[in-house]
Structures are given as structure tokens and as C-alpha cells.
Design a protein around this motif. Structure first.
Motif, short mmCIF file in Angstrom:
data_model
loop_
_atom_site.label_atom_id
_atom_site.label_comp_id
_atom_site.label_asym_id
_atom_site.label_seq_id
_atom_site.Cartn_x
_atom_site.Cartn_y
_atom_site.Cartn_z
N PHE A 383 -49.26 -48.09 56.92
CA PHE A 383 -50.15 -47.31 56.06
C PHE A 383 -50.87 -46.22 56.85
CE2 PHE A 383 -54.41 -46.93 53.96
CZ PHE A 383 -53.96 -46.25 52.87
N THR A 394 -45.19 -50.76 48.48
CA THR A 394 -46.13 -51.63 47.77
C THR A 394 -45.76 -51.73 46.30
OG1 THR A 394 -47.82 -50.93 49.31
CG2 THR A 394 -48.56 -52.04 47.32
N ILE A 446 -46.91 -60.38 49.41
CA ILE A 446 -48.23 -59.98 49.88
C ILE A 446 -48.27 -59.96 51.41
CG2 ILE A 446 -50.47 -61.10 50.21
CD1 ILE A 446 -50.59 -59.34 47.92
N MET A 449 -46.96 -56.78 52.47
CA MET A 449 -47.94 -55.72 52.18
C MET A 449 -49.05 -55.75 53.21
SD MET A 449 -48.69 -55.74 48.16
CE MET A 449 -47.48 -56.28 46.99
N ARG A 450 -49.49 -56.96 53.54
CA ARG A 450 -50.57 -57.09 54.51
C ARG A 450 -50.16 -56.48 55.84
NH1 ARG A 450 -52.74 -63.00 55.96
NH2 ARG A 450 -50.65 -63.16 56.77
N TRP A 453 -50.44 -52.68 55.42
CA TRP A 453 -51.75 -52.08 55.15
C TRP A 453 -52.79 -52.47 56.20
CZ3 TRP A 453 -53.52 -49.19 50.77
CH2 TRP A 453 -52.51 -48.89 49.83
N MET A 454 -52.70 -53.68 56.71
CA MET A 454 -53.86 -54.20 57.43
C MET A 454 -53.60 -54.49 58.89
SD MET A 454 -54.95 -56.79 54.45
CE MET A 454 -54.69 -56.24 52.77
N LYS A 455 -52.35 -54.58 59.31
CA LYS A 455 -52.09 -54.95 60.70
C LYS A 455 -52.02 -53.70 61.56
CE LYS A 455 -51.91 -59.38 60.43
NZ LYS A 455 -50.84 -60.34 60.21
N LEU B 151 -54.38 -55.72 42.63
CA LEU B 151 -53.94 -55.11 43.88
C LEU B 151 -54.99 -54.20 44.50
CD1 LEU B 151 -50.14 -54.33 43.65
CD2 LEU B 151 -51.31 -55.94 45.11
N TYR B 154 -57.44 -56.31 46.16
CA TYR B 154 -56.84 -56.94 47.35
C TYR B 154 -56.85 -55.98 48.53
CZ TYR B 154 -53.12 -58.48 50.46
OH TYR B 154 -52.39 -58.83 51.56
N PHE B 155 -56.45 -54.76 48.30
CA PHE B 155 -56.41 -53.80 49.40
C PHE B 155 -57.82 -53.42 49.84
CE2 PHE B 155 -52.11 -52.76 47.66
CZ PHE B 155 -51.44 -53.33 48.72
N GLY B 158 -58.89 -56.27 51.93
CA GLY B 158 -58.03 -56.48 53.08
C GLY B 158 -58.04 -55.34 54.09
N VAL B 159 -58.23 -54.12 53.61
CA VAL B 159 -58.18 -52.99 54.54
C VAL B 159 -59.58 -52.62 55.01
CG1 VAL B 159 -57.52 -50.58 54.82
CG2 VAL B 159 -56.09 -52.10 53.47
N ARG B 165 -61.07 -60.40 57.02
CA ARG B 165 -60.67 -59.82 55.74
C ARG B 165 -59.30 -60.25 55.27
NH1 ARG B 165 -60.74 -55.89 59.68
NH2 ARG B 165 -58.72 -54.96 60.15
N GLN B 166 -58.37 -60.45 56.23
CA GLN B 166 -57.01 -60.73 55.78
C GLN B 166 -56.92 -62.09 55.12
OE1 GLN B 166 -54.19 -59.98 58.83
NE2 GLN B 166 -54.97 -57.93 59.21
N LEU B 170 -56.18 -62.54 51.03
CA LEU B 170 -55.03 -63.33 50.61
C LEU B 170 -55.46 -64.47 49.69
CD1 LEU B 170 -51.99 -63.48 50.99
CD2 LEU B 170 -52.35 -65.16 52.78
N PHE B 173 -56.25 -63.16 46.34
CA PHE B 173 -55.06 -62.78 45.60
C PHE B 173 -54.31 -63.99 45.06
CE2 PHE B 173 -50.85 -61.28 44.82
CZ PHE B 173 -51.05 -60.00 44.35
#
Lengths: 507, 556
Positions: A383, A394, A446, A449-450, A453-455, B151, B154-155, B158-159, B165-166, B170, B173
Motif C-alpha cells: 500500500f 483488496t 484478510i 490484505m493485512r 496494508w499494514m506490514k 472494510l 478494518y483498514f 489496522g493502518v 492494531r493488527q 482482525l 473483522f
């Protein structure tokens, strides 16, 4: 001249051939030959022409499909004996296979050119395989079903092993081939029993005989079971799925996309032909059989998918579990008044799943081109440096997970609707199993997606991803379809009206 | 139903998406344009909402207005049917207000790792989902909107969320997904059952009207099972004990904006679902389920309050207080009386305003002190007097002080549960008086606990002298004084000491409420007072719809 000779020999009457109805097949056959010839005469650096031509013929074959659909009306009996039929059901699927084939061509273009593969031969095989699928949709006879099935499978075995210097790809091809041939043998055995019972290869004739009554019930049950198992391999239903993950992982990515979408859909076309046309009265046999297959397929596929570390294997198991969802309504097709909703659900699911899964593979092709790795972790932080690609992925993943308002939700909805419509213990229990599985499935979508977006980016390499033009085109087609089918599902749910298939009963 | 200005609701629902489409073409680096377009879109949406209120026929608040029905997914009999009545109106407009305020607040509070473009786009998508859920008058449409919010949230967690946060995102969700999968199955089951029962199965469709007319005819045992599916779907969202465990994590980890939207609107999707769908469609099952709901609600009230008393983190405490407050809302709903459901709807809005406000404050406190650990915060009234007073005001509102909005959610709910739907001659039977009266008493104890945890929170964070580690950071003389007085005491705080010193260099001076915060908060503060003093403003809108709804039980 041949006809007149034959006529002289016996009382042979030449069939009246409806060329308009056969036009898609003819265009593909011509394309196959043209690509083969062109490949002989062009210089190496112009081999890409073969790909362009293949795509051109795929789209060319869609034209007659459209004209046939527009003219509509009666069921066209292409060869005059009800064994090769063009109805709305087959037209929808023909269009699906041709467009999926076209998207696969788009996905293959760069991959084939850069990987130093044989290009001309690849597209010839792809065209043959699609031709086999297109034929399968119209086949209403054991022989033509089997020929079409082999026609679509054999090129696919070779395509799976197309990275010929790669051991994994070789393994993929061999595994697929051996298990595929085994499945064909089982299928053929089932067909031989069907023929033995009915004394006819025509599906509708067989339907009149397989009633689970009389003194040959045992043979009937055996025949039904073998026929189903034969196709269960094709759709990689658990426990006949073992080839799928290895083959998907080893094969070139566009081929994997092709196998997981078109080849799987073809398997379902075969199953529909069996359940609705060949032995609709054998509900007592195929329902528990398919019920167990469906439940096992979605549950196993999901649970194993949760543990995957490789993105292609993840999608392989996801596609196995999606297959379970498609099987679910099919299992209940003969129960209550679910026949119509079930057929519609399967068709809708196939169309939406094709768009979504091809899109997901397009993204994987674009991303792995940069990262050179199939690890899920290689998607980390996507992302931050490729937001467009991430958002598209996504969308595809959310659609696979069945989250509104993306296509997948409607596919799942249709499947649930059909089994609840069927009702009873079988229907409600599979609906609950399906609902639980739908949640498990979201977990791994998910997860991916994680990652995106998040890693963090795994190796700090944030050079932007350049998406090749053909892949971009494929993304545009699949992306638009995925969103559109979700927001206005009416577009796709027109397909698969039971009456479209009913025409075939009368013949 | 009144079919006037049929375009109005669609405009209000989908306008944010137009903003999203525009924003897609603005480069990510041009942050102020991105923010500007987003805030403008939210403002325009609110303007549509206000126009809707102006056009709303207040005398006919009990019937659906701006009603539209259109073909959508013909093969499955789902239609694009939307309408607005007094039950939906407050929540519909609230969602627009909160979105705008959150966006204004976000102007200079975009949480790490930045990227306002994506952040604002997600908020606009959320807005569409929320508003759509409140106007949908078709079960499938409702489901789609209900899921649209999933969604983006969730983002968002999570972001842009905190440390953990992760995990939190999750959990949020999967819980919600689990609920909605079962909910969808029960929606379909309800459709199929009513269709098979109907004299004319072809007339069956997914519109609310169809279920209102045919749902009561479903056999009781079937209805109880179908209700169970809906119950899980909505109860996860509310969240009710024992499905609440996602909430503290999600709230604690979410960015301020996410927490506010979650508390103010998303939780209401669940309670709204009960009021709008589960209870009126399946009254026979609702009567059977009401005691269960009531017991779980009261467990939630007590459990949430005890949870609050045990928290060391301010944001987590507010999250647990949500569990308790939503318990009151659910208790009100479970009485199946006009008074109870009125109270519940009022409570939903009040909780949205008050808890939203509290999360705003928590976010701003966190931004200034870089911590929400209660024991490290002290003397807020000295260091940031305005912030401190606002916190005090919101805490008072939250504990249900008469004269502020929170009171009108809790007190009538308690009253209603003293006299739940009663009488054996009612079409679907009544509720057990004894059970509900016992529950009322326990729930009343919950209000005492609420006062305890909120006042204790306030006492610990706002009173006293600022703690040593933050003492020197004040913008005014008070804080400097605090520093002098307690400079030596820092050594006592063994654990906080090293942290404190490490952070010290990074801290900017602690400033009081800034202008974006004022703009974002003032409307909420005013609303809390206005609805507290003149609750009739809201009850007048809600009541006709509720009266209509409760008729199905034949009670009062």
C-alpha cells in the motif's frame, strides 16, 4: 462428394448443419490453424504476433455468440439430432470461456515474451483448450462430452509444464497429467456403465433410464458415482484435489489463472450436464454424494488455506474452497423447488468467480514481476508504494470473501439462497456449514490484505510497480466486472434461467 | 408512506462517493486539496441532511417519507427501496454530523502513518454505508450497506491504529463477519419461509413492508431460530455481552476518528437492526427472546461498569463504558414497550454524542501527553483548564446527570423495564414482570457504578497537580508552579521516571483546546445540553414510529 459416396453405400442422410450455431467453434478452429501457421513463418522477435492473433480470435468467436444471443428464441440444434445444442445456457458459458481465454491471453503476453517460452505453441494450446470448453457447453451426448473434456484437458497438461527448465513446473505438468488421466479413466468407466444401461449415448435418453428403480439399481448407483468422481477431479473437490496446489504453484502464473478459472468452470459445466440432464432422477444418490463433497471441499480448502505462506498456493486452496461453495447448490438441485435457483446460483457464481479470480491473478503477476517471489510476505507494505494495485487487490480479495458490495457477495448469496430454498435437513445443514466457512475464508483473505496494508516492506525496496499495458487491460476488465456484478447483480443473474436449459430436455 | 422528493435520500447516501471519485484524481501529495474536497463533501452531505430535516413532515413522523422503490436485483426479488421515518431520521442525520465533525477534527490530526487521501476516502465510504443502512427499506439493501462499513473500518483501525492494531482490527473483522454470515442466512430463511406461507408466493420480496405483513405468520419455533441468527448478527455489532470482546480492543487501538465513528454510529447499526428488523418482523420470536436479551443487557451493564473500574487506560475505560451504555439501550428494547424503545433510540443518539465526545477528548489527551495511562495523567484542570472542563462535562453527561442528554436514554429505559410488555391476552403473550423488575434493580445499581467509574476517572486525571513528567510542559503559569512544587517528587515514580525523561525532549508544550477541536466539539457539546434540557425535540420525532412499531405486540 463423401456424402454422396456414403449415401450410395447405405441409407446415410447427411446431418443438416446449422453453421451459425457452430460459428464460435469454427472461428476458434480457424484461429488455431492460423496461429500455428503464422508461428512457422514469423521471426523470433515477432512471435508476440501469435499472442495478439490468439486474443483476436477469442474475441472474434464472441461475435457469433452475441449474434446468436440477440437472435435468441428457439434452442438451436446444431447437428440435427439433439446431441449438440446451442441454448442460452451454453451461450452464456461460451461467452464466459472466450472472455476468460482472452484475459488469459492478456496475462500471458508479457510473461511468455520475457520468460523465453515457446509462444506460438502456447497460444495454439490455449486456443484448443478453450475450443474444448466451448464445445463442452453444447455437448448433450456422452461421446461429445468426453471428447470435449479431453480436448480441453490435454493442452492444459502441457501448458502446466510450460516452464520446461523449472522442476516445479515439470512436476506440475506430470502430476496434473497423471491424475487427470486417472480421472478420465474413472469417468469413462462411469460413462460405459451409463451407456450399458441406457443403450444410448444421448444424455436425455439416459435420463429416462437412470431412475433408481428396477433390478439394476446397483449398477446405476455405480455409474452415477463414477461419473461424478470423474468431474470431481476436474473441479479439484476434496478428496480429489491433491493435484491442484502443486500444479497451481508450479505452472506459469497465467496458466494457473486459466486452470483455476476456466478449467474449473468446465468441470462444473460437466457436472451440470450430469445432474440436470443425465440423471436428474438419481437425486437420492447424487445429493448425499455432492453434499459431502461440497462440505469437505470448502472446509478442507479453507483450513489448509489458513496455513499457506505462498500466495499462489493460498489462492489455490481458496479456489478449492470456492469450488465447494459452487458445489453446494448443485448438491441440492433436485430437492424441493431448488432446481431453478440452484442452476442460477452455479452459473452466477462461475461468472463472478471467473472475473474476480482472474483479477487476483493479474495482480499477482504484476507484483511478482517486481518482487520475484511468491511469498505472502513479499506483498508487505504494498500500500505504501503501490496504492492502486493494493486497492485493486483488496477489491478482488473482498469479492472472493463475499463482502458487499463486490461481486462475490452476490455469488455466495445465490448459493445460500438456493440451498435454503431446497430446505430440509440437507439444505439447512449445508447452509450453516457454508456460513461458517464463509467466515473462515475471510480470515485468510484478510491476512493477505493485512500484509499489503499494514506490514512493512520486506526488503525496503519501494520501487513503484509498473503494470504492463495488457495486464492493465485485464485488470480493467476484471475490476469493472467485479464491482459491477456486485452493485447491479441483476446483470449477471439473468443468466442461468432454468428455462434456458429446459429446452434441452425436450430434444 | 409518502413518496415525495424521491431523489433526496439517494443523494444524501451517495454524495460522499462522488467526493471519493473526485479525490481519486487528486495527487496524494496535495494534502490540503484532498482534505478540502473531503470536508466540503461531508459538509455538502450534511447540507442535504439538513434540507431533508426541513422537508421532513414532522406531523407524519410515523410513516416513511421520501419513499422510493426501484428494481434492483429482480431475480431474487430484492429492490432498491429507501425511506425515512422518525426512527431513522435522528441516526441518519447524526451519521452526517459526526462524519463532518470527525473530518474537521482530522484536519490537523491525521494519525500516523499519514496519507490523508486514503484516510479521508475511507471516512467518506463509511459515511455512505452508515447513511444507507439507516434509510434502507429492503433487507438485501440493508445487508449490503451494513457490510459496506466493514472494510473501511478494518483498514482505519489496522493502518492508522495503535501498537496492537493488527490484532484488534482482525478481531473486529472476524467477529462482525461471523455475525453477518449467520444474519444473512437467517434473512434468506425468513424470506423463504414467508414466501412459502404466503397465499401468493410470487408477491414475495425482500422489502421491509413484506416482512412486516408476513413475518408474524411464521410458526413460532421456526421464528425463534431465524431470530437467533439475526440476534447474533446484531448482537455482535451492538455489542452485547458475551459478544463484546472485540470492542475494547478495537476502540483502544483505533485512531481517535475511528473510535468516534465506531462509538457514535457503527454500534448503532446493531441496535437499529433490532428495532427495525428483528423485533417487528418476528414479534412472536421477539417475545420469547426478550428475557434473554434483557438478562444479557443487564449483565452487560454490570460487567461493563466493573470492567471500567478495572481499567488503567482512559480509552479502554471509555470503551468498556460503551458496553454498559449499550446495555441500557438493549434493556430498553427488550421491554418491547413504546417507552422502552423510545428510550433506547434516545439512548443511541445520546451515547453517540457523549461517547463520541469522550473519545475525541481521549484522542486529544493522547496527542498531548503521548499516553492515556490514567496514573500518569494528573492535574488536567491546571494544565489545560478548558479541556479539563469539557472532560468533566462529558463525564457528567455520560453518567446520566439529569439535564444532559445521557439521562434520557437511561432513566426511561429503567422505567420501562419496571413495566415491560405484560398481559397474557396479548397476541404473542407478555413478559415476566418479576424478572424484569429484578433486572431493573440490578441495572439501577449499574448507574451508581457508572457514576463511580466516571467520577473516579475524572478525579484521577483532572484533579491534583500535573504529574512530574509533564509538569514543565504547561503553557501557563500553573504548570510551571506544578513543576517547582513536584520537581523533586519525580524520583518516587520509578517506572514512569525513565519513560518520562525519555519522552521529555519530544514533548511540545501542552496547549489547551485548539481551533479545530473547538469547531469539531462545540456542536456536540451544544447538542448534549439541548437534548438534555428539551428531550421532547427528539422524542417527538421518534415516538410516532415507535408507536406504530409496537402495535404489533398489541401492548401499550
Amino acid at each position: 462428394m463423401l456424402a454422396s459416396l456414403l449415401a450410395a453405400v447405405g441409407d446415410f442422410t447427411p446431418p443438416t448443419v446449422d453453421f451459425h450455431a457452430l460459428a464460435p467453434e469454427i472461428v476458434l478452429a480457424v484461429g488455431l490453424v492460423v496461429v500455428l501457421l503464422v508461428d512457422l513463418f514469423v521471426a523470433d522477435h515477432r512471435r508476440w504476433i501469435t499472442g495478439t492473433l490468439a486474443g483476436f480470435f477469442m474475441l472474434g468467436a464472441v461475435l457469433p455468440v452475441v449474434t446468436l444471443a440477440v437472435i435468441g428464441g428457439d434452442v438451436r440444434d446444431a447437428l440435427g439430432d439433439g446431441r449438440y445444442v446451442v441454448d442460452n445456457f451454453s451461450l452464456v458459458l461460451k461467452a464466459l470461456f472466450l472472455l476468460a481465454g482472452y484475459v488469459v491471453v492478456l496475462l500471458s503476453t508479457n510473461e511468455m515474451e520475457e520468460g523465453g517460452y515457446y509462444q506460438g505453441e502456447y497460444y495454439v494450446l490455449l486456443l484448443s483448450s478453450v475450443l474444448g470448453m466451448v464445445m463442452l457447453t453444447s455437448s448433450r451426448d456422452l461421446i461429445s462430452v468426453f471428447v470435449a473434456l479431453e480436448f480441453l484437458s490435454i493442452p492444459a497438461y502441457m501448458m502446466a509444464a510450460w516452464k520446461k527448465r523449472d522442476r516445479k513446473s515439470n512436476e506440475a505438468g506430470v502430476k496434473y497429467y497423471l491424475l487427470g488421466v486417472f480421472a478420465s479413466a474413472v469417468l469413462l468407466y462411469g460413462f460405459s456403465l451409463l451407456y450399458g444401461l441406457a443403450n444410448s449415448t444421448k444424455l436425455v435418453d439416459i435420463a429416462g433410464v437412470i431412475t433408481l428403480e428396477g433390478d439394476k439399481v446397483g449398477v446405476q448407483v455405480l455409474a452415477v458415482a463414477f461419473a461424478i468422481i470423474g468431474f470431481a477431479f476436474k473441479i479439484s473437490a476434496v478428496p480429489f484435489h491433491t493435484w491442484a496446489p502443486d500444479t497451481y504453484e508450479g505452472a506459469p502464473l497465467p496458466v494457473t489463472a486459466f486452470l483455476s478459472v476456466a478449467s474449473k468452470a468446465a468441470g462444473f459445466v460437466g457436472l451440470i450436464a450430469l445432474v440436470y440432464l443425465t440423471f436428474p432422477a438419481a437425486e437420492e444418490v447424487y445429493r448425499p454424494f455432492l453434499w459431502v463433497l461440497a462440505a469437505a471441499t470448502m472446509t478442507m480448502g479453507n483450513l489448509v488455506a489458513l496455513k499457506q505462506k505462498n500466495v499462489v498456493r493460498l489462492l489455490a486452496y481458496s479456489s478449492i474452497s470456492q469450488g465447494g461453495f459452487i458445489l453446494m447448490p448443485l448438491a441440492m438441485a433436485g430437492t424441493g423447488d431448488a432446481a431453478g435457483p440452484a442452476l442460477r446460483a452455479v452459473m452466477t457464481y462461475l461468472v463472478i468467480y471467473a472475473a474476480t479470480n482472474l483479477g487476483a491473478f493479474a495482480i499477482i503477476i504484476a507484483v511478482t514481476r517486481k518482487t520475484r517471489s511468491g511469498d505472502i510476505s513479499s506483498f508487505g507494505g504494498l500500500f505504501s508504494y503501490a496504492p492502486g494495485v493494493t486497492v485493486m487487490m483488496t477489491i478482488f480479495l473482498a469479492s472472493l470473501a463475499g463482502i458487499p458490495p463486490l461481486g462475490g457477495w452476490y455469488a455466495k448469496f445465490g448459493a445460500f439462497r438456493a440451498v435454503v430454498d431446497a430446505g430440509g435437513g440437507w439444505g439447512y445443514s449445508i447452509a450453516v456449514i457454508g456460513a461458517i466457512n464463509a467466515v473462515i475464508a475471510t480470515a485468510y483473505y484478510i491476512m493477505l490484505m493485512r500484509e499489503m496494508w499494514m506490514k512493512p516492506v520486506p526488503d525496503g525496496d519501494t520501487t513503484p510497480i509498473k503494470v504492463q499495458a495488457p495486464v492493465m487491460a485485464a485488470l480493467a476488465i476484471t475490476g469493472v466486472c467485479t464491482v459491477l456484478f456486485g452493485v447491479l447483480p441483476g446483470l449477471v443473474s439473468k443468466f442461468g434461467d432454468i428455462t434456458d436449459l429446459a429446452g434441452a430436455f425436450g430434444l | 408512506m409518502i413518496q415525495n422528493q424521491q431523489w433526496l435520500l439517494s443523494l444524501g447516501v451517495f454524495l460522499p462517493l462522488v467526493g471519493v471519485a473526485v479525490m481519486l484524481f487528486i495527487p496524494k501529495s496535495d494534502e490540503s486539496t484532498v482534505k478540502g474536497v473531503a470536508v466540503l463533501t461531508a459538509a455538502a452531505t450534511l447540507a442535504v441532511g439538513i434540507y431533508t430535516m426541513v422537508q421532513f413532515d414532522w406531523d407524519k413522523a410515523g410513516s416513511l417519507q421520501f419513499f422510493t422503490t426501484n428494481k434492483w436485483i429482480t431475480p431474487i426479488k430484492a429492490t432498491y427501496t429507501i425511506g425515512l421515518d422518525g426512527i431513522s431520521l435522528p441516526l441518519y442525520v447524526l451519521s452526517m454530523i459526526i462524519t463532518l465533525l470527525v473530518m474537521i477534527y482530522s484536519w490537523d490530526h491525521v494519525p500516523s502513518p499519514g496519507n490523508p487521501k486514503a484516510f479521508f476516502i475511507l471516512m467518506l465510504v463509511l459515511q455512505t454505508g452508515m447513511a444507507g443502512t439507516f434509510v434502507a427499506q429492503d433487507l438485501i439493501l440493508f445487508f449490503v450497506f451494513f457490510e459496506v462499513v466493514l472494510l473501511p473500518m478494518y483498514f482505519m483501525i489496522g493502518v492508522w491504529g495503535g501498537e496492537n492494531r493488527q490484532y484488534a482490527s482482525l478481531k473486529f473483522f472476524l467477529y462482525t463477519m461471523f455475525g453477518s454470515a449467520l444474519m444473512l442466512v437467517s434473512f434468506i430463511a425468513l424470506f423463504v419461509v414467508t414466501k412459502n406461507n404466503a397465499a401468493d408466493p410470487d408477491a414475495a420480496n425482500f422489502s421491509f413492508q413484506w416482512f412486516m405483513e408476513n413475518g408474524a405468520g411464521v410458526a413460532k419455533n421456526t421464528a425463534i431460530w431465524i431470530f437467533a441468527g439475526m440476534f447474533i448478527g446484531f448482537a455482535v455489532k451492538v455489542p452485547m455481552f458475551p459478544f463484546h470482546t472485540w470492542l475494547p480492543d478495537a476502540h483502544t487501538q483505533a485512531p481517535t476518528q475511528g473510535s468516534v465513528i465506531l462509538a457514535a454510529i457503527l454500534l448503532k447499526l446493531g441496535t437499529y437492526g433490532f428495532v427495525r428488523i428483528a423485533i417487528p418482523f418476528l414479534p412472536q420470536a421477539a417475545v420469547k427472546w426478550a428475557p434473554v436479551i434483557a438478562v444479557l443487557a443487564v449483565i452487560g451493564i454490570i460487567y461493563g461498569a466493573l470492567g471500567c473500574l478495572a481499567q488503567t487506560d482512559m480509552k479502554r475505560l471509555i470503551a468498556f463504558s460503551s458496553v454498559a451504555h449499550m446495555g441500557f439501550v438493549m434493556l430498553g428494547i427488550s421491554t418491547l414497550t413504546t417507552l422502552g424503545i423510545n428510550a433506547a433510540l434516545f439512548g443511541m443518539v445520546a451515547h453517540g454524542l457523549i461517547t463520541g465526545m469522550l473519545f475525541f477528548i481521549a484522542g486529544s489527551v493522547k496527542e498531548r501527553y503521548h499516553t492515556l495511562e490514567i496514573k500518569r495523567l494528573r492535574g488536567m484542570l491546571l494544565q489545560m483548564p478548558k479541556m479539563g472542563w469539557i472532560l468533566g462535562f462529558s463525564a457528567m453527561a455520560s453518567l446520566g446527570l439529569p439535564g444532559l442528554a445521557g439521562f434520557w436514554g437511561e432513566f426511561p429505559a429503567l422505567l420501562a423495564s419496571w413495566n415491560p410488555l405484560n398481559g397474557a391476552d396479548l397476541p404473542f403473550g407478555g413478559l415476566s414482570l418479576t424478572l424484569f423488575r429484578v433486572l431493573t434493580i440490578i441495572a439501577a445499581l449499574g448507574t451508581v457504578l457508572a457514576a463511580a467509574y466516571l467520577l473516579w476517572l475524572y478525579q484521577r486525571t483532572a484533579f491534583g497537580e500535573p504529574s512530574a513528567e509533564f509538569a514543565g510542559l504547561g503553557a501557563d503559569g500553573h504548570a510551571a508552579h506544578g513543576h517547582d512544587a513536584h520537581g523533586h517528587g519525580a524520583a518516587d515514580h520509578g517506572d514512569a521516571d525513565s519513560d518520562g525523561h525519555a519522552d521529555h525532549g519530544d514533548h511540545e508544550p501542552i496547549h489547551d483546546v485548539n481551533k479545530f477541536e473547538w469547531v469539531a466539539w462545540t456542536p456536540l457539546l451544544i447538542a448534549i445540553v439541548v437534548f438534555g434540557v428539551v428531550p421532547q425535540l427528539m422524542f417527538k420525532v421518534i415516538d410516532p414510529g415507535v408507536t406504530e412499531l409496537v402495535k404489533v405486540f398489541g401492548g401499550k
